[in-house]
Design an enzyme around this catalytic site. Structure first.
Site, PDB file in Angstrom:
ATOM      1  N   ASP A  47     -81.782 -43.543  60.830  1.00  0.00           N
ATOM      2  CA  ASP A  47     -80.600 -43.797  62.027  1.00  0.00           C
ATOM      3  C   ASP A  47     -79.889 -42.198  61.583  1.00  0.00           C
ATOM      4  O   ASP A  47     -79.517 -42.895  59.940  1.00  0.00           O
ATOM      5  CB  ASP A  47     -80.213 -44.963  62.700  1.00  0.00           C
ATOM      6  CG  ASP A  47     -79.530 -44.208  63.597  1.00  0.00           C
ATOM      7  OD1 ASP A  47     -78.847 -44.168  63.563  1.00  0.00           O
ATOM      8  OD2 ASP A  47     -80.319 -44.644  65.053  1.00  0.00           O
ATOM      9  N   GLN A 101     -79.217 -47.249  76.120  1.00  0.00           N
ATOM     10  CA  GLN A 101     -80.534 -46.015  75.583  1.00  0.00           C
ATOM     11  C   GLN A 101     -79.688 -44.698  75.502  1.00  0.00           C
ATOM     12  O   GLN A 101     -79.032 -44.148  76.412  1.00  0.00           O
ATOM     13  CB  GLN A 101     -81.617 -45.884  76.634  1.00  0.00           C
ATOM     14  CG  GLN A 101     -82.335 -45.252  76.034  1.00  0.00           C
ATOM     15  CD  GLN A 101     -84.225 -45.219  76.726  1.00  0.00           C
ATOM     16  OE1 GLN A 101     -84.144 -46.119  78.284  1.00  0.00           O
ATOM     17  NE2 GLN A 101     -84.824 -44.740  76.121  1.00  0.00           N
ATOM     18  N   HIS A 157     -88.283 -46.428  71.694  1.00  0.00           N
ATOM     19  CA  HIS A 157     -87.784 -46.357  70.051  1.00  0.00           C
ATOM     20  C   HIS A 157     -87.522 -47.347  69.764  1.00  0.00           C
ATOM     21  O   HIS A 157     -86.202 -48.409  70.663  1.00  0.00           O
ATOM     22  CB  HIS A 157     -86.365 -44.981  69.688  1.00  0.00           C
ATOM     23  CG  HIS A 157     -85.142 -45.478  70.750  1.00  0.00           C
ATOM     24  ND1 HIS A 157     -85.650 -44.057  71.925  1.00  0.00           N
ATOM     25  CD2 HIS A 157     -84.011 -46.051  69.863  1.00  0.00           C
ATOM     26  CE1 HIS A 157     -83.897 -45.224  71.809  1.00  0.00           C
ATOM     27  NE2 HIS A 157     -82.718 -44.624  70.758  1.00  0.00           N
ATOM     28  N   HIS A 174     -84.331 -49.458  67.102  1.00  0.00           N
ATOM     29  CA  HIS A 174     -83.844 -49.886  65.881  1.00  0.00           C
ATOM     30  C   HIS A 174     -84.455 -50.983  65.098  1.00  0.00           C
ATOM     31  O   HIS A 174     -84.503 -52.243  65.276  1.00  0.00           O
ATOM     32  CB  HIS A 174     -82.611 -50.303  66.545  1.00  0.00           C
ATOM     33  CG  HIS A 174     -81.910 -49.033  67.482  1.00  0.00           C
ATOM     34  ND1 HIS A 174     -81.333 -48.410  67.144  1.00  0.00           N
ATOM     35  CD2 HIS A 174     -82.808 -49.195  68.848  1.00  0.00           C
ATOM     36  CE1 HIS A 174     -80.863 -47.475  68.086  1.00  0.00           C
ATOM     37  NE2 HIS A 174     -81.308 -47.854  68.954  1.00  0.00           N
TER      38      HIS A 174
END
Length: 116
Positions: free
Chosen positions: A33, A96, A102, A104
């Site tokens: 990230d 979101q 996705h 995390h």
């Protein structure tokens, strides 16, 4: 495989935007990230564009299982032996920001509960 030409994650899958990969197989891509909230913070995405968790259908079951298995592999590889968190946000009120499913994978420090 469906893609969205305007989706930043689809552009990462296509190789148009660079990312620091931590995992890749036929259906899933994992990368660090850019704005980590912990010492380790990676995102895992399906290579197919699916906007939200609410857009999943039974034919996605195998891919989602692979996404969760990949999350575990990434955590082990990152040495998150004390534990990690896997988070999937769905829609704006849940946080979101990119409308491409996705997960995390977060760890490397003590995580508090409840989150945010």
């Amino acid at each position: 495989m469906e893609t969205d030409k305007d989706c930043i994650f689809c552009k990462i899958v296509a190789g148009d935007i660079p990312a620091e990969k931590v995992y890749e197989d036929e259906k899933v891509l994992g990368f660090k990230d850019l704005n980590p909230v912990a010492p380790f913070h990676a995102l895992l995405i399906p290579k197919e564009h699916i906007a939200t968790l609410r857009d999943l259908h039974p034919e996605h079951d195998g891919m989602m299982g692979g996404l969760m298995r990949a999350a575990s592999e990434v955590a082990v590889k990152a040495g998150l032996d004390e534990g990690h968190r896997v988070v999937g946000n769905c829609l704006k009120a849940a946080g979101q920001e990119v409308y491409h499913i996705h997960l995390h994978v977060i760890g490397g420090r003590q995580l508090k509960w409840p989150p945010g």
